[in-house]
Design a protein around this motif. Structure first.
Motif, PDB file in Angstrom:
ATOM      1  N   ASP A 205       0.901  -1.227  -0.153  1.00  0.00           N
ATOM      2  CA  ASP A 205      -0.057   0.103   0.112  1.00  0.00           C
ATOM      3  C   ASP A 205       0.953   1.249   0.143  1.00  0.00           C
ATOM      4  O   ASP A 205       2.135   1.222  -0.326  1.00  0.00           O
ATOM      5  N   GLY A 206       0.443   2.420   0.298  1.00  0.00           N
ATOM      6  CA  GLY A 206       0.966   3.416   0.276  1.00  0.00           C
ATOM      7  C   GLY A 206       2.076   3.835   1.211  1.00  0.00           C
ATOM      8  O   GLY A 206       2.764   4.673   1.017  1.00  0.00           O
ATOM      9  N   THR A 207       2.076   2.976   2.353  1.00  0.00           N
ATOM     10  CA  THR A 207       3.214   3.097   3.302  1.00  0.00           C
ATOM     11  C   THR A 207       4.138   2.147   2.889  1.00  0.00           C
ATOM     12  O   THR A 207       5.274   2.116   3.544  1.00  0.00           O
ATOM     13  N   SER A 208       4.221   1.159   2.002  1.00  0.00           N
ATOM     14  CA  SER A 208       5.128   0.206   1.737  1.00  0.00           C
ATOM     15  C   SER A 208       6.386   0.801   1.592  1.00  0.00           C
ATOM     16  O   SER A 208       6.576   1.643   0.490  1.00  0.00           O
ATOM     17  N   GLY A 209       7.508   0.411   1.922  1.00  0.00           N
ATOM     18  CA  GLY A 209       8.867   0.792   1.973  1.00  0.00           C
ATOM     19  C   GLY A 209       9.119   2.127   2.377  1.00  0.00           C
ATOM     20  O   GLY A 209      10.291   2.672   2.338  1.00  0.00           O
ATOM     21  N   ASP A 210       8.267   2.723   3.175  1.00  0.00           N
ATOM     22  CA  ASP A 210       8.421   4.130   3.612  1.00  0.00           C
ATOM     23  C   ASP A 210       7.928   3.839   4.939  1.00  0.00           C
ATOM     24  O   ASP A 210       8.505   3.820   6.162  1.00  0.00           O
ATOM     25  N   ARG A 216       3.210  -6.688   3.242  1.00  0.00           N
ATOM     26  CA  ARG A 216       2.758  -7.213   4.493  1.00  0.00           C
ATOM     27  C   ARG A 216       1.768  -8.339   4.184  1.00  0.00           C
ATOM     28  O   ARG A 216       1.378  -8.557   3.006  1.00  0.00           O
ATOM     29  N   PHE A 217       1.426  -9.071   5.304  1.00  0.00           N
ATOM     30  CA  PHE A 217       0.378  -9.965   5.141  1.00  0.00           C
ATOM     31  C   PHE A 217      -0.798  -9.643   5.721  1.00  0.00           C
ATOM     32  O   PHE A 217      -0.763  -8.850   6.949  1.00  0.00           O
ATOM     33  N   LEU A 238       3.855  -8.241   9.699  1.00  0.00           N
ATOM     34  CA  LEU A 238       5.061  -8.301   8.754  1.00  0.00           C
ATOM     35  C   LEU A 238       5.274  -9.653   8.295  1.00  0.00           C
ATOM     36  O   LEU A 238       4.977 -10.644   9.287  1.00  0.00           O
ATOM     37  N   PRO A 239       5.941  -9.839   7.171  1.00  0.00           N
ATOM     38  CA  PRO A 239       6.241 -11.210   6.817  1.00  0.00           C
ATOM     39  C   PRO A 239       7.506 -11.913   7.429  1.00  0.00           C
ATOM     40  O   PRO A 239       8.116 -10.964   7.934  1.00  0.00           O
ATOM     41  N   PRO A 240       7.660 -12.969   7.561  1.00  0.00           N
ATOM     42  CA  PRO A 240       8.739 -13.349   8.209  1.00  0.00           C
ATOM     43  C   PRO A 240       9.942 -12.832   7.579  1.00  0.00           C
ATOM     44  O   PRO A 240      11.063 -12.831   8.436  1.00  0.00           O
ATOM     45  N   CYS A 241      10.254 -12.512   6.330  1.00  0.00           N
ATOM     46  CA  CYS A 241      11.591 -12.052   5.871  1.00  0.00           C
ATOM     47  C   CYS A 241      11.781 -10.594   6.399  1.00  0.00           C
ATOM     48  O   CYS A 241      12.860 -10.070   6.383  1.00  0.00           O
ATOM     49  N   ALA A 242      10.959  -9.793   7.124  1.00  0.00           N
ATOM     50  CA  ALA A 242      11.238  -8.801   7.765  1.00  0.00           C
ATOM     51  C   ALA A 242      12.018  -8.896   9.023  1.00  0.00           C
ATOM     52  O   ALA A 242      12.481  -8.053   9.697  1.00  0.00           O
ATOM     53  N   ARG A 267       4.393  -2.158  11.310  1.00  0.00           N
ATOM     54  CA  ARG A 267       5.189  -1.445  10.628  1.00  0.00           C
ATOM     55  C   ARG A 267       6.437  -1.858  10.176  1.00  0.00           C
ATOM     56  O   ARG A 267       6.962  -2.236   9.222  1.00  0.00           O
ATOM     57  N   ARG A 268       7.326  -2.095  10.992  1.00  0.00           N
ATOM     58  CA  ARG A 268       8.710  -2.564  10.991  1.00  0.00           C
ATOM     59  C   ARG A 268       9.175  -3.242  12.221  1.00  0.00           C
ATOM     60  O   ARG A 268       8.621  -3.244  13.290  1.00  0.00           O
TER      61      ARG A 268
END
Length: 272
Positions: A205-210, A216-217, A238-242, A267-268
């Motif tokens: 979405d518009g928050t992704s990567g920022d 996300r899941f 958050l996905p596991p890879c986070a 978020r992170r």
């Protein structure tokens, strides 16, 4: 929504967040993953940092039906709680990492299979990621991001190729569309149906990567017989890879990038 109902929902979300934090920071949670090693890439059956000889059992080579692990007592490996001296046949571990059959000095060696290829994952309770973890950063709970939705199943399961977190393309199974309203507009996400009937989507979405991780899941309860289900982005995951770079999470399939900002959910990962 009444004040009492809103407070109840907020408290339930708070309890969910606390449980989620405990889960990811557990000794064999996602923060403990230190490596995913593909047996096809193992030189002469040797995997970095793991003793023993690893090979795929079966006439189809790498696409065989199990993994053969050969070790001596000096390697310090155990399988099912007993020291391994000889060869054992391992199928894919189905349960949590803590229940994996193979162990080396407290590290769990989890056997996985993806699209016919075999790998071993190493979960170490003393991992750097687990030591550095402080919290999962989340958006504040907001009841506006809870809405009714409708699941519309496809006539048959579809499989699309999507990029994974490790850069490789892999198949992703999709079973239907989840329609819902958010920020005053209608949207759909392509979703898969889990074994227990719950729905699962990979979205951006518009928050992704920022304002949040790059994707996300979203999970929902199992829909009713009429397809109706509650969509709650406050529980976006958050996905596991986070949590560890060695997971191979799928990126969002085409159509699953929402053209809005979704300031809800996780978020992170915060590291000290």
């Amino acid at each position: 929504m009444s004040t009492d109902t809103g407070n109840d929902a907020r408290q339930q979300w708070k309890a969910w967040h606390e449980e989620r934090t405990e889960t990811v920071s557990a000794p064999y949670g996602p923060l403990a993953l230190t490596g995913t090693y593909w047996i096809a890439d193992a030189t002469e059956g040797r995997i970095p940092a793991i003793p023993g000889h690893w090979a795929v059992d079966g006439e189809n080579g790498e696409r065989g039906g199990a993994v053969l692990l050969t070790a001596t007592a000096a390697d310090g490996l155990t399988v099912d709680g007993r020291p391994l001296s000889g060869t054992v046949r391992l199928t894919a571990d189905k349960g949590p990492a803590a229940a994996a059959r193979a162990d080396h000095g407290g590290r769990k060696l989890v056997v996985i299979r993806r699209e016919g290829l075999w790998a071993v994952r190493v979960y170490d309770p003393g991992s750097a990621g687990r030591r550095a973890f402080t919290a999962i950063d989340v958006f504040e709970y907001d009841e506006d991001w809870v809405s009714p939705g409708v699941f519309r199943p496809y006539d048959s399961r579809r499989r699309v190729s999507v990029r994974n977190a490790d850069g490789r393309e892999r198949g992703l199974g999709l079973d239907g569309e989840l329609a819902f309203t958010a920020a005053g507009s209608g949207f759909t996400l392509q979703v898969g149906v889990e074994v227990d009937g719950t729905l699962w989507a990979v979205f951006a979405d518009g928050t992704s990567g920022d304002g949040s991780y790059r994707f996300r899941f979203l999970r929902t309860p199992a829909p009713g017989v009429d397809g109706r289900v509650t969509v709650d982005f406050n529980r976006a995951l958050l996905p596991p890879c986070a949590f560890a770079d060695h997971f191979i999470c799928p990126c969002p399939p085409p159509g699953n990038t929402l053209p809005i900002v979704v300031p809800a959910g996780e978020r992170r990962v915060l590291l000290g």
